[in-house]
Design a protein around this motif. Structure first.
Motif, PDB file in Angstrom:
ATOM      1  N   TRP A   1      -5.331 -36.425  19.644  1.00  0.00           N
ATOM      2  CA  TRP A   1      -5.304 -37.739  18.410  1.00  0.00           C
ATOM      3  C   TRP A   1      -5.680 -36.693  17.306  1.00  0.00           C
ATOM      4  N   ARG A   2      -5.732 -34.664  17.363  1.00  0.00           N
ATOM      5  CA  ARG A   2      -6.196 -34.239  17.155  1.00  0.00           C
ATOM      6  C   ARG A   2      -5.096 -33.571  15.373  1.00  0.00           C
ATOM      7  N   ASN A   3      -4.030 -34.520  15.439  1.00  0.00           N
ATOM      8  CA  ASN A   3      -2.451 -34.832  15.493  1.00  0.00           C
ATOM      9  C   ASN A   3      -2.768 -35.936  14.136  1.00  0.00           C
ATOM     10  N   ALA A   4      -3.185 -37.021  14.446  1.00  0.00           N
ATOM     11  CA  ALA A   4      -3.805 -38.091  13.889  1.00  0.00           C
ATOM     12  C   ALA A   4      -4.750 -37.826  13.016  1.00  0.00           C
ATOM     13  N   GLU A   5      -5.993 -37.037  13.263  1.00  0.00           N
ATOM     14  CA  GLU A   5      -6.562 -36.817  12.588  1.00  0.00           C
ATOM     15  C   GLU A   5      -6.805 -35.394  11.592  1.00  0.00           C
ATOM     16  N   ALA A   6      -5.706 -34.332  11.679  1.00  0.00           N
ATOM     17  CA  ALA A   6      -5.073 -33.682  10.646  1.00  0.00           C
ATOM     18  C   ALA A   6      -4.127 -34.192   9.582  1.00  0.00           C
ATOM     19  N   PHE A   7      -3.517 -35.312  10.469  1.00  0.00           N
ATOM     20  CA  PHE A   7      -2.641 -36.297   9.524  1.00  0.00           C
ATOM     21  C   PHE A   7      -3.534 -36.878   8.193  1.00  0.00           C
ATOM     22  N   ALA A   8      -4.641 -37.641   8.478  1.00  0.00           N
ATOM     23  CA  ALA A   8      -5.375 -38.336   7.442  1.00  0.00           C
ATOM     24  C   ALA A   8      -5.727 -37.737   6.493  1.00  0.00           C
ATOM     25  N   ASN A   9      -6.030 -36.112   7.688  1.00  0.00           N
ATOM     26  CA  ASN A   9      -6.524 -35.263   5.796  1.00  0.00           C
ATOM     27  C   ASN A   9      -5.281 -34.708   5.294  1.00  0.00           C
ATOM     28  N   TRP A  10      -4.586 -34.196   5.647  1.00  0.00           N
ATOM     29  CA  TRP A  10      -3.878 -33.939   4.869  1.00  0.00           C
ATOM     30  C   TRP A  10      -3.228 -34.857   3.533  1.00  0.00           C
ATOM     31  N   ILE A  11      -3.222 -35.977   4.316  1.00  0.00           N
ATOM     32  CA  ILE A  11      -2.200 -37.498   3.264  1.00  0.00           C
ATOM     33  C   ILE A  11      -3.314 -38.195   2.920  1.00  0.00           C
ATOM     34  N   GLY A  12      -4.172 -38.084   3.776  1.00  0.00           N
ATOM     35  CA  GLY A  12      -5.759 -38.985   2.490  1.00  0.00           C
ATOM     36  C   GLY A  12      -6.760 -38.149   2.299  1.00  0.00           C
ATOM     37  N   ALA A  13      -6.809 -37.102   2.586  1.00  0.00           N
ATOM     38  CA  ALA A  13      -7.727 -35.962   1.703  1.00  0.00           C
ATOM     39  C   ALA A  13      -7.052 -34.924   0.800  1.00  0.00           C
ATOM     40  N   PRO A  14      -5.634 -34.752   0.596  1.00  0.00           N
ATOM     41  CA  PRO A  14      -5.146 -33.630   0.336  1.00  0.00           C
ATOM     42  C   PRO A  14      -5.344 -32.508  -0.751  1.00  0.00           C
ATOM     43  N   ALA A  15      -6.555 -32.964  -1.612  1.00  0.00           N
ATOM     44  CA  ALA A  15      -7.773 -32.521  -2.701  1.00  0.00           C
ATOM     45  C   ALA A  15      -8.355 -30.748  -1.721  1.00  0.00           C
ATOM     46  N   ALA A  16      -9.017 -32.034  -0.444  1.00  0.00           N
ATOM     47  CA  ALA A  16     -10.110 -31.436   0.346  1.00  0.00           C
ATOM     48  C   ALA A  16      -9.287 -30.094   1.193  1.00  0.00           C
ATOM     49  N   ALA A  17      -7.793 -30.487   2.150  1.00  0.00           N
ATOM     50  CA  ALA A  17      -6.343 -29.900   2.668  1.00  0.00           C
ATOM     51  C   ALA A  17      -5.906 -28.305   2.183  1.00  0.00           C
ATOM     52  N   ILE A  18      -5.954 -28.828   0.948  1.00  0.00           N
ATOM     53  CA  ILE A  18      -5.267 -27.928  -0.353  1.00  0.00           C
ATOM     54  C   ILE A  18      -6.380 -26.507  -0.351  1.00  0.00           C
TER      55      ILE A  18
END
Length: 587
Positions: A112-129
Motif C-alpha cells: 500500500w506504500r506504493n499507492a500512497e507514494a503515487f498519490a503524493n507524486w501525482i496528487g501533491a507534486p509540489a510537496a514531492a519536488i
C-alpha cells in the motif's frame, strides 16, 4: 455477455448522437438567410466578443448556450480516431510511461506504500519536488564537503561516511520523547561513525586497538553495500524524458502551424499542464533510490549498533594505560533488546511522506570548519549538563535534536521553487485554454484550476509543520487521490474531446463575476489566427512553460553529475579487510 453488449450499444449510440457543429451552423445560417422560421429571442449572442479584433462585418455567428443546445443538441462532438490517437500518443502514453518509472518499493511487504507514494507524486507534486530537491541538494553538499577532512589522495574515506549520512537522511530518524537515552546512543553512534575518524584526529580513544582503522573499514563496507543497493537507470529515464521533450516540441510546431485550432491548442495546454511530470520522475531517479529500502535500513541500524558497542567501555571508564584494554569480540548485529534503540524509522525518500528530514543538513552545518566540528563533538558526545543558548539553558544533545527539525532558509526557498514549477505548468496550460476562443473560464481551464487547488493542501501542510500528525497526514490522502483521479479524467476527456459541447464551448462559468464567456461560435483555426491575438499568448505560455522544464531538468542533471563521485562503485570492487572487524553483520 448481455450487459457487455448493452454497454457497447449505449456507447455507440452516444457517438452516433454526438453533435456535429458544422451541420448545426448550416442549419442556423439557412434559417437566417431564407427566413424559413424565426430564431427565438436570446438564442443569438450580440454582445462584445473578448479579444476579437475584426470589424462588425467580420463578426462571426455566435449563439448563446441555450441557443446552442436548441439547435445543436447537448451531446459533445467527439473527436475522430486519428485526432484522439494524436493526443494520446503525444502526451498521455508518454506521461504514463514516465509514471511507470517512479521508484516503487517492489521488495517491500507493505504494497500500500506504493499507492500512497503515487498519490503524493501525482496528487501533491509540489510537496514531492520539495523533499526530493532538498535531498539532492544535501547529497551535493556531502560531495562538496568531503574535501574538508583529508588530502585528495584519501578523499574516498570521508566520502564513504558522508554517503552513509546522505542515505540516513532519507529515513524518518524519529525523535522519541519516551526514549531519550536510546536516541542519545543512536545520535552519538551516528556522529562517531561519520565524523570521528576524520575530525577528532588527536583523541585518545581513537588510538586504542586501531579504532580509527576499524571505523573507516566499517564505513567502507557499509558504503559499498549501500552503493550496490542504489537503484540505477538514470540514462534510460533521461532518454524517456527527451522523448517527452520531443513530443512537446512537435506539439508546439503543430499548434503554431494550425494556429488557433481548438484541438491543437488544447493539446498544447495539456502538454504544459503535464510538464512537471518529467521533473518529478527525473528528480526521484537522480535522488538516491535503494532497490530494497528495508535491507538498507537493517544494515545502517547494525552499523550504528556496532559503533555503539565499540565505545561502550570507553563511556564507563577511559584507562590511561592502553595495556589495560582487553580484546573484545566485534558484535555482529543488533540483538532484539537493543535493536529499537538504533531505529532510523521508515523510508521516506522522494516525497513518499510529508516530513522534513534534517539529519544531513544538521551534521554538515557543524563540520563546515573542522576546528569547530572538533570542539562541537567534544561538547555533544560528552554532553555537559547545560549549555547557554540565548536566554535559556539547554543540553547539547537536546540542541542537536532541536536542530534536526529546524528548517533552514534554503529549504523554504526550495519549497517555494517547487510550487513555482508546478504552478507554472498548470497556469500556462490554463492561459492557453482560457484564451483560446471562446475566451473565458470553460470546462478545460476550470478543470486545470480545480486540479491545482487539490494539490495545494499537502504542500501548504509541509511548509507549516516539520512532521504533520499521522491523522492529518492520512487526511491529505483524500485531496491527493482526488488530484490523481482528476488528472486522468482530464487526459481522457481531452483525448476524446469530451469537452466539445455547448456548455464547454461557451466558457460560461463565472458569468456575473466579470469573467468573459457565455457564447460560442463555429469558426476554425484560420479565422482565429486572423481575428484573435492568440499567437502572443500562446508564445508566452510555451516559452515560460518550456523554459521551466528545460532549466529544471538541466539543474538536476548538473547536480547528478557533480554528486556522482559519492556513489560510484563496481561490483568487482575489492574491500579492505580488518583483522578485528568481522563481516557477518552484512549477511
Amino acid at each position: 455477455m448481455s450487459r457487455l453488449s448493452l454497454a457497447v450499444g449505449l456507447s455507440l449510440a452516444a457517438f452516433v448522437a454526438a453533435t456535429d457543429f458544422a451541420e448545426c451552423r448550416k442549419v442556423v445560417e439557412q434559417i437566417q438567410a431564407t427566413g424559413n422560421g424565426s430564431i427565438p429571442e436570446g438564442f443569438i449572442y450580440e454582445g462584445p466578443l473578448q479579444n476579437f479584433r475584426g470589424t462588425d462585418a467580420q463578426r462571426p455567428l455566435t449563439l448563446t448556450t441555450d441557443g446552442c443546445k436548441y439547435y445543436c443538441g447537448t451531446e459533445p462532438q467527439y473527436s475522430g480516431v486519428i485526432a484522439s490517437f494524436q493526443i494520446m500518443t503525444t502526451w498521455i502514453l508518454p506521461a504514463i510511461a514516465l509514471m511507470s518509472q517512479f521508484p516503487y518499493e517492489s521488495l517491500s511487504y507493505k504494497k500500500w506504500r506504493n499507492a500512497e507514494a503515487f498519490a503524493n507524486w501525482i496528487g501533491a507534486p509540489a510537496a514531492a519536488i520539495t523533499t526530493t530537491f532538498w535531498n539532492i541538494i544535501t547529497i551535493h553538499d556531502c560531495a562538496a564537503k568531503s574535501a574538508l577532512f583529508t588530502s585528495p589522495d584519501e578523499s574516498h574515506r570521508p566520502k564513504n561516511a558522508l554517503y552513509i549520512l546522505s542515505c540516513v537522511n532519507q529515513y524518518e530518524y524519529p525523535r522519541r520523547k519516551d526514549m531519550s537515552e536510546q536516541d542519545k546512543r543512536r545520535d552519538t553512534a551516528l556522529l562517531r561513525g561519520v565524523l570521528w575518524p576524520y575530525v577528532k584526529t588527536d583523541d585518545a580513544r581513537l588510538s586504542i586497538r586501531n579504532r580509527r582503522e576499524k571505523l573507516e573499514n566499517l564505513n567502507e563496507h557499509l558504503a559499498f553495500q549501500l552503493r550496490l543497493q542504489r537503484r540505477k537507470g538514470v540514462y534510460p529515464v533521461y532518454i524517456s524524458i527527451l522523448w517527452f521533450g520531443i513530443s512537446f516540441a512537435f506539439s508546439i510546431v503543430i499548434a503554431f502551424a494550425a494556429l488557433g485550432d481548438n484541438l491543437t491548442a488544447h493539446s498544447l495546454a495539456l502538454g504544459l499542464l503535464l510538464s512537471w511530470i518529467p521533473i518529478v520522475v527525473f528528480a526521484s531517479v537522480v535522488d538516491r533510490n535503494p532497490t530494497s529500502a528495508t535491507r538498507c535500513r537493517e544494515l545502517i541500524e547494525r552499523w550504528l549498533y556496532n559503533i555503539d558497542r565499540e565505545f561502550v567501555t570507553d563511556d564507563v571508564q577511559l584507562s590511561a594505560n592502553a595495556s589495560h584494554w582487553r580484546g573484545r569480540n566485534w558484535h555482529l548485529k543488533a540483538d532484539e533488546d537493543n535493536k529499537e534503540a538504533f531505529s532510523i524509522g521508515d523510508f521516506l525518500g522522494q516525497g513518499r511522506r510529508l516530513r522534513y528530514c534534517g539529519v544531513t543538513d544538521t551534521v554538515l552545518g557543524y563540520i563546515t570548519n573542522p576546528e569547530t566540528a572538533d570542539k562541537y563533538l567534544d561538547n555533544l558526545l560528552d554532553d555537559p549538563p547545560q549549555q547557554n543558548v540565548g536566554n535559556k539553558s539547554i543540553s547539547v544533545h537536546k540542541r542537536f535534536q532541536r536542530d534536526l527539525i529546524a528548517r533552514p532558509w534554503r529549504w523554504y526557498a526550495t519549497w517555494l521553487v517547487a510550487q513555482a514549477i508546478v504552478s507554472t505548468g498548470s497556469s500556462m496550460g490554463f492561459m492557453v485554454s482560457f484564451n483560446t476562443p471562446t475566451v473565458g473560464l470553460g470546462c478545460r481551464s476550470l478543470s486545470y484550476l480545480v486540479w491545482w487547488c487539490c494539490t495545494i493542501p499537502s504542500w501548504v501542510l509541509l511548509g507549516l509543520q516539520q512532521e504533520p500528525h499521522p491523522w492529518i497526514r492520512r487526511a491529505m490522502v483524500i485531496p491527493n487521490f482526488l488530484a490523481v483521479g482528476g488528472l486522468f479524467v482530464i487526459m481522457i476527456a481531452l483525448s476524446i474531446s469530451r469537452f466539445d459541447d455547448c456548455v464547454c464551448k461557451s466558457s460560461r462559468f463565472g458569468i456575473g463575476t466579470g469573467i468573459p464567456g457565455g457564447y460560442m461560435d463555429f469558426e476554425n483555426g484560420e479565422f482565429y489566427r486572423e481575428h484573435y491575438g492568440v499567437s502572443a499568448l500562446w508564445g508566452a505560455a510555451t516559452g515560460v512553460g518550456g523554459s521551466t522544464l528545460v532549466f529544471s531538468i538541466a539543474w538536476l542533471a548538473w547536480k547528478w553529475h557533480k554528486s556522482s563521485s559519492l556513489w560510484k562503485v563496481t561490483e568487482n570492487g575489492r574491500m579492505r579487510l580488518h583483522d578485528d572487524v568481522a563481516l557477518d553483520w552484512l549477511t
